[in-house]
Design an enzyme around this catalytic site. Structure first.
Site, PDB file in Angstrom:
ATOM      1  N   CYS A   7       0.874  -1.252  -0.076  1.00  0.00           N
ATOM      2  CA  CYS A   7       0.046   0.073  -0.029  1.00  0.00           C
ATOM      3  C   CYS A   7       0.847   1.378   0.001  1.00  0.00           C
ATOM      4  O   CYS A   7       1.852   1.457   0.735  1.00  0.00           O
ATOM      5  CB  CYS A   7      -0.913   0.088   1.182  1.00  0.00           C
ATOM      6  SG  CYS A   7      -1.957  -1.291   1.333  1.00  0.00           S
ATOM      7  N   CYS A  26      -4.791   3.976   2.302  1.00  0.00           N
ATOM      8  CA  CYS A  26      -4.484   3.867   0.912  1.00  0.00           C
ATOM      9  C   CYS A  26      -5.498   3.830  -0.280  1.00  0.00           C
ATOM     10  O   CYS A  26      -6.713   4.185   0.291  1.00  0.00           O
ATOM     11  CB  CYS A  26      -3.509   2.263   0.804  1.00  0.00           C
ATOM     12  SG  CYS A  26      -4.678   0.967   0.892  1.00  0.00           S
ATOM     13  N   HIS A  31      -6.420   2.691   6.838  1.00  0.00           N
ATOM     14  CA  HIS A  31      -5.735   2.008   7.765  1.00  0.00           C
ATOM     15  C   HIS A  31      -5.852   2.054   9.082  1.00  0.00           C
ATOM     16  O   HIS A  31      -5.989   1.265   9.892  1.00  0.00           O
ATOM     17  CB  HIS A  31      -4.058   1.935   7.055  1.00  0.00           C
ATOM     18  CG  HIS A  31      -3.933   1.290   6.002  1.00  0.00           C
ATOM     19  ND1 HIS A  31      -2.903   0.296   6.014  1.00  0.00           N
ATOM     20  CD2 HIS A  31      -4.184   1.409   4.801  1.00  0.00           C
ATOM     21  CE1 HIS A  31      -2.740  -0.013   4.790  1.00  0.00           C
ATOM     22  NE2 HIS A  31      -3.689   0.276   4.018  1.00  0.00           N
ATOM     23  N   HIS A  80      -8.790  -0.887   5.249  1.00  0.00           N
ATOM     24  CA  HIS A  80      -7.910  -1.786   4.613  1.00  0.00           C
ATOM     25  C   HIS A  80      -6.850  -2.012   5.548  1.00  0.00           C
ATOM     26  O   HIS A  80      -5.530  -2.536   5.247  1.00  0.00           O
ATOM     27  CB  HIS A  80      -7.358  -1.311   3.336  1.00  0.00           C
ATOM     28  CG  HIS A  80      -6.340  -2.102   2.475  1.00  0.00           C
ATOM     29  ND1 HIS A  80      -5.129  -2.104   2.373  1.00  0.00           N
ATOM     30  CD2 HIS A  80      -6.936  -3.301   1.698  1.00  0.00           C
ATOM     31  CE1 HIS A  80      -4.920  -3.006   1.656  1.00  0.00           C
ATOM     32  NE2 HIS A  80      -5.922  -3.848   1.087  1.00  0.00           N
ATOM     33  N   THR A  90     -10.520 -11.101  16.620  1.00  0.00           N
ATOM     34  CA  THR A  90     -10.386  -9.591  16.777  1.00  0.00           C
ATOM     35  C   THR A  90     -11.183  -9.094  15.366  1.00  0.00           C
ATOM     36  O   THR A  90     -11.985  -8.147  15.663  1.00  0.00           O
ATOM     37  CB  THR A  90      -9.034  -9.115  16.934  1.00  0.00           C
ATOM     38  OG1 THR A  90      -8.614  -9.449  18.111  1.00  0.00           O
ATOM     39  CG2 THR A  90      -8.853  -7.772  16.797  1.00  0.00           C
ATOM     40  N   TYR A 109     -19.244  -5.449  27.068  1.00  0.00           N
ATOM     41  CA  TYR A 109     -18.094  -6.427  26.332  1.00  0.00           C
ATOM     42  C   TYR A 109     -18.875  -7.799  26.326  1.00  0.00           C
ATOM     43  O   TYR A 109     -18.664  -8.556  25.151  1.00  0.00           O
ATOM     44  CB  TYR A 109     -16.902  -6.387  27.152  1.00  0.00           C
ATOM     45  CG  TYR A 109     -16.223  -5.211  27.314  1.00  0.00           C
ATOM     46  CD1 TYR A 109     -15.381  -4.852  26.384  1.00  0.00           C
ATOM     47  CD2 TYR A 109     -16.518  -4.279  28.176  1.00  0.00           C
ATOM     48  CE1 TYR A 109     -14.715  -3.648  26.130  1.00  0.00           C
ATOM     49  CE2 TYR A 109     -16.020  -2.712  28.216  1.00  0.00           C
ATOM     50  CZ  TYR A 109     -15.062  -2.737  27.293  1.00  0.00           C
ATOM     51  OH  TYR A 109     -14.256  -1.247  27.284  1.00  0.00           O
ATOM     52  N   ASN A 118     -19.498 -16.097  20.940  1.00  0.00           N
ATOM     53  CA  ASN A 118     -18.507 -16.533  22.108  1.00  0.00           C
ATOM     54  C   ASN A 118     -18.978 -15.679  23.187  1.00  0.00           C
ATOM     55  O   ASN A 118     -18.477 -14.795  23.595  1.00  0.00           O
ATOM     56  CB  ASN A 118     -17.176 -16.537  21.599  1.00  0.00           C
ATOM     57  CG  ASN A 118     -16.211 -17.244  22.641  1.00  0.00           C
ATOM     58  OD1 ASN A 118     -16.630 -17.520  23.820  1.00  0.00           O
ATOM     59  ND2 ASN A 118     -15.027 -17.569  22.270  1.00  0.00           N
ATOM     60  N   ARG A 123     -13.506 -10.783  28.095  1.00  0.00           N
ATOM     61  CA  ARG A 123     -11.989 -10.167  28.166  1.00  0.00           C
ATOM     62  C   ARG A 123     -11.203 -10.249  26.704  1.00  0.00           C
ATOM     63  O   ARG A 123     -10.475  -9.275  26.391  1.00  0.00           O
ATOM     64  CB  ARG A 123     -11.059 -11.090  28.992  1.00  0.00           C
ATOM     65  CG  ARG A 123     -11.289 -10.964  30.543  1.00  0.00           C
ATOM     66  CD  ARG A 123     -10.711 -11.889  31.245  1.00  0.00           C
ATOM     67  NE  ARG A 123     -10.982 -11.755  32.854  1.00  0.00           N
ATOM     68  CZ  ARG A 123     -10.639 -11.011  33.691  1.00  0.00           C
ATOM     69  NH1 ARG A 123      -9.477 -10.358  33.310  1.00  0.00           N
ATOM     70  NH2 ARG A 123     -10.783 -11.064  34.966  1.00  0.00           N
ATOM     71  N   ASN A 132      -8.336  -2.007  18.222  1.00  0.00           N
ATOM     72  CA  ASN A 132      -9.027  -1.366  17.130  1.00  0.00           C
ATOM     73  C   ASN A 132      -8.216  -0.416  16.391  1.00  0.00           C
ATOM     74  O   ASN A 132      -7.970   0.777  17.099  1.00  0.00           O
ATOM     75  CB  ASN A 132     -10.427  -0.866  17.542  1.00  0.00           C
ATOM     76  CG  ASN A 132     -11.233  -0.253  16.568  1.00  0.00           C
ATOM     77  OD1 ASN A 132     -10.937  -0.234  15.461  1.00  0.00           O
ATOM     78  ND2 ASN A 132     -12.308   0.365  16.956  1.00  0.00           N
ATOM     79  N   CYS A 140     -15.541   1.478  19.063  1.00  0.00           N
ATOM     80  CA  CYS A 140     -15.496   0.874  20.362  1.00  0.00           C
ATOM     81  C   CYS A 140     -15.969   1.606  21.531  1.00  0.00           C
ATOM     82  O   CYS A 140     -15.945   1.106  22.555  1.00  0.00           O
ATOM     83  CB  CYS A 140     -13.813   0.401  20.242  1.00  0.00           C
ATOM     84  SG  CYS A 140     -12.944   1.788  19.973  1.00  0.00           S
ATOM     85  N   SER A 146     -20.470  -4.018  31.658  1.00  0.00           N
ATOM     86  CA  SER A 146     -21.740  -5.099  32.007  1.00  0.00           C
ATOM     87  C   SER A 146     -22.729  -4.003  33.527  1.00  0.00           C
ATOM     88  O   SER A 146     -23.652  -3.712  33.311  1.00  0.00           O
ATOM     89  CB  SER A 146     -21.614  -6.145  32.577  1.00  0.00           C
ATOM     90  OG  SER A 146     -21.417  -6.861  31.596  1.00  0.00           O
ATOM     91  N   GLU A 169     -23.965  11.251  20.823  1.00  0.00           N
ATOM     92  CA  GLU A 169     -24.679  10.336  20.007  1.00  0.00           C
ATOM     93  C   GLU A 169     -25.951  10.049  20.439  1.00  0.00           C
ATOM     94  O   GLU A 169     -26.972   9.805  19.820  1.00  0.00           O
ATOM     95  CB  GLU A 169     -24.019   8.952  19.958  1.00  0.00           C
ATOM     96  CG  GLU A 169     -23.002   8.927  18.995  1.00  0.00           C
ATOM     97  CD  GLU A 169     -22.225   7.447  18.936  1.00  0.00           C
ATOM     98  OE1 GLU A 169     -22.967   6.715  19.183  1.00  0.00           O
ATOM     99  OE2 GLU A 169     -21.061   7.422  18.293  1.00  0.00           O
TER     100      GLU A 169
END
Length: 186
Positions: A7, A26, A31, A80, A90, A109, A118, A123, A132, A140, A146, A169
């Protein structure tokens, strides 16, 4: 067999209410987004010189900061970063967050782990949030503990940024409970 070319990254700085944003990308997509002052050589000052993918991201972010709800009808900028390209846990968690937790919504989470298939991976979801590469685009900041606490953002250095983004938001009330900040939404 033809080798895929590397790139050619462009970098641009964008001012925002949460500070300077440094974007790199790119011709195939974004990125990284770094929040906070970070000076790099090679910044493009004339946005007319940006590739179309990076320009789309700048436009998306400018609209988000004018009115978070306004981006709901826009396509996300192309991404990208290598971390987002594979089938890792991830990458799956980050794609799930981007596609299923919309502006004004939050998720814990644990709930995000469940959404990603899952339910015992709270964690690991936290680890995915720390890695991220494109905060704001992959939101994120919408992931809470919780208990309703905001949790850490940017390694604890951007907790006030997370609270600002959530407030931007949707309507929220901040409560201090036993010395901890708890976010309640109306």
């Amino acid at each position: 067999m033809q080798k895929q070319s590397e790139c050619v990254l462009q970098c641009v700085s964008v001012e925002s209410p949460v500070g300077e944003l440094l974007l790199s990308g790119c011709e195939k997509g974004l990125h990284t987004i770094t929040i906070g002052p970070e000076h790099r050589s090679g910044l493009i000052s004339d946005q007319a010189e940006l590739n179309s993918e990076l320009q789309q991201c700048v436009t998306w972010l400018q609209r988000y900061f004018r009115s978070a709800q306004s981006v709901s009808s826009l396509p996300f900028p192309a991404l990208h970063h290598p971390l987002l390209q594979g089938d890792s846990f991830t990458a799956h968690v980050l794609r799930t967050l981007q596609s299923r937790v919309h502006v004004g919504q939050t998720v814990s989470y644990k709930e995000l782990g469940e959404m990603a298939g899952n339910p015992k991976a709270a964690r690991a979801v936290g680890g995915a949030m720390r890695r991220n590469p494109v905060p704001l685009i992959v939101p994120c900041h919408r992931v809470l503990c919780s208990s309703g606490e905001s949790g850490k953002y940017m390694g604890g250095n951007g907790d006030e940024i997370k609270v600002w983004l959530l407030s931007h938001e949707r309507k929220m009330v901040l409560i201090v409970n036993e010395g901890r900040l708890v976010v309640k939404y109306m």
